[in-house]
Design an enzyme around this catalytic site. Structure first.
Site, PDB file in Angstrom:
ATOM      1  CD  GLU A 131      -2.918  -1.293   0.205  1.00  0.00           C
ATOM      2  OE1 GLU A 131      -2.901  -0.458  -0.721  1.00  0.00           O
ATOM      3  OE2 GLU A 131      -3.728  -2.236   0.250  1.00  0.00           O
ATOM      4  CG  HIS A 136      -4.542   0.222   5.643  1.00  0.00           C
ATOM      5  ND1 HIS A 136      -5.905   0.362   5.511  1.00  0.00           N
ATOM      6  CD2 HIS A 136      -4.239  -1.011   5.120  1.00  0.00           C
ATOM      7  CE1 HIS A 136      -6.400  -0.727   4.934  1.00  0.00           C
ATOM      8  NE2 HIS A 136      -5.414  -1.575   4.695  1.00  0.00           N
ATOM      9  CG  HIS A 140      -7.612  -4.963   7.499  1.00  0.00           C
ATOM     10  ND1 HIS A 140      -6.936  -6.078   7.066  1.00  0.00           N
ATOM     11  CD2 HIS A 140      -7.262  -3.976   6.636  1.00  0.00           C
ATOM     12  CE1 HIS A 140      -6.207  -5.782   5.987  1.00  0.00           C
ATOM     13  NE2 HIS A 140      -6.379  -4.500   5.718  1.00  0.00           N
ATOM     14  CD  GLU A 186     -15.413  13.226  23.920  1.00  0.00           C
ATOM     15  OE1 GLU A 186     -14.220  13.299  23.627  1.00  0.00           O
ATOM     16  OE2 GLU A 186     -16.062  14.181  24.359  1.00  0.00           O
ATOM     17  CG  HIS A 218      -9.280  -3.122   2.298  1.00  0.00           C
ATOM     18  ND1 HIS A 218      -8.543  -3.530   1.217  1.00  0.00           N
ATOM     19  CD2 HIS A 218      -8.377  -3.068   3.330  1.00  0.00           C
ATOM     20  CE1 HIS A 218      -7.290  -3.743   1.553  1.00  0.00           C
ATOM     21  NE2 HIS A 218      -7.155  -3.466   2.837  1.00  0.00           N
TER      22      HIS A 218
HETATM   23  P1  13P Z   1       0.866  -5.462   3.108  1.00  0.00           P
HETATM   24  O1  13P Z   1       1.203  -6.762   3.787  1.00  0.00           O
HETATM   25  O2  13P Z   1       1.452  -5.357   1.734  1.00  0.00           O
HETATM   26  O3  13P Z   1       1.198  -4.274   3.990  1.00  0.00           O
HETATM   27  O4  13P Z   1      -0.710  -5.432   2.869  1.00  0.00           O
HETATM   28  C1  13P Z   1      -1.609  -5.530   3.940  1.00  0.00           C
HETATM   29  C2  13P Z   1      -2.878  -4.805   3.691  1.00  0.00           C
HETATM   30  O5  13P Z   1      -3.559  -4.445   4.617  1.00  0.00           O
HETATM   31  C3  13P Z   1      -3.280  -4.527   2.290  1.00  0.00           C
HETATM   32  O6  13P Z   1      -4.295  -3.576   2.254  1.00  0.00           O
HETATM   33 ZN    ZN Z   2      -5.497  -3.570   4.084  1.00  0.00          ZN
END
Ligand code: 13P
Ligand code: ZN
Length: 270
Positions: free
Chosen positions: A116, A139, A141, A169, A210
């Site tokens: 990413e 980033h 999940h 909040e 995602h």
């Molecule tokens: P990477 O292992 O390349 O960082 O990818 C993980 C991810 O969250 C892809 O969106």
């Molecule tokens: Zn990801």
């Protein structure tokens, strides 16, 4: 030269990735972090003329030429950063040509930066103009945020209103609301460009089905934004199967904004 393994930025990467792993935000290799470091500080730990190898970035990052980042490795697990940072992290510098990353430290097993990287570096460029103090792009999940994207209308206004209205909040922490992208193929320049475009206006961008991106001057700011969205999404989903009797009204949101002098996104209220 000081020992890199004692560098505060390395310690903070270790602490943050371990914490996020334990929170369940980053299963397997899920998630990535990039942190724009201060050149003088890195120079206390590394010989900046010693380039271990070069790695193509796959896009033009010339706006960041000379900038140094510590970045999580692709395919690497957040849970392993703490015990083996030199394999799971790398320190890169964007070369003069803008399309090459110079590896200064890390990715010891021959690895590379996160897939990413386009979304990260393009977002760094976007945030530099919105907020020159920005240093972190993060980033991950997280469960409830990701789950929300499967059951909720995915417009910025609708998602932001839901998050603002379940928890007082929320509007204080992210008064500009959250940016939203539709489902897209990850790890591409296209999703990088789309994310960066949103980052001009938002510090948070949700990727449908995602995960989420957050940014900030510090790790605390980026993480704090994401954990607040995650908490609000959780509050919403915990009550989603029950009749909703109470929610914060638009007038109440305006009252909170007045009390905390928030520059909030007014078009998201009725
Ligand atoms: P990477 O292992 O390349 O960082 O990818 C993980 C991810 O969250 C892809 O969106
Ligand atoms: Zn990801």
């Amino acid at each position: 030269m000081k020992d890199i393994f004692t560098a505060p930025f390395l310690e903070e990467m270790k602490r943050t990735t371990a914490n996020m792993y334990r929170l369940g935000y980053d299963e397997r290799n899920g998630g990535n972090i990039s942190w724009m470091l201060d050149e003088a500080e890195v120079g206390e730990y590394l010989d900046l003329t010693n380039v271990l190898r070069t790695i193509p970035t796959g896009f033009d990052a010339s706006a960041l030429t000379g900038k140094i980042f510590i970045v999580t490795g692709t395919g690497k697990y957040f849970k392993n950063v703490e015990t083996d940072p030199e394999t799971n992290l790398g320190i890169i510098r964007i070369a003069k040509d803008g399309v090459t990353a110079e590896l200064l430290w890390g990715y010891k097993d021959g690895g590379s930066f996160t897939s990413e990287l386009p979304a990260h570096l393009m977002s760094h460029i976007a945030r530099q103009s919105a907020d020159p103090g920005n240093r972190i792009i993060m980033h991950c999940h997280p469960d409830y945020t990701l789950s929300l994207t499967g059951v909720h209308e995915m417009t910025e206004r609708a998602v932001t209103r839901t998050l603002w209205k379940v928890m007082t909040e929320s509007i204080v922490v992210f008064p500009e609301g959250v940016g939203v992208l539709p489902w897209m193929v990850c790890g591409t320049n296209e999703i990088g460009e789309a994310t960066a475009e949103k980052m001009k206006d938002f510090r948070l961008v949700i990727w449908t089905l995602h995960g989420i991106y957050g940014c900030g001057k510090t790790m605390d700011e980026a993480f704090g934004l994401i954990e607040t969205v995650e908490k609000a999404a959780k509050m919403y989903l915990l009550g989603a199967a029950l009749p909703r009797i109470n929610e914060i009204t638009d007038d109440q949101l305006r009252a909170v904004a007045a009390r905390f002098n928030l520059n909030y996104r007014k078009e998201f209220l009725d």
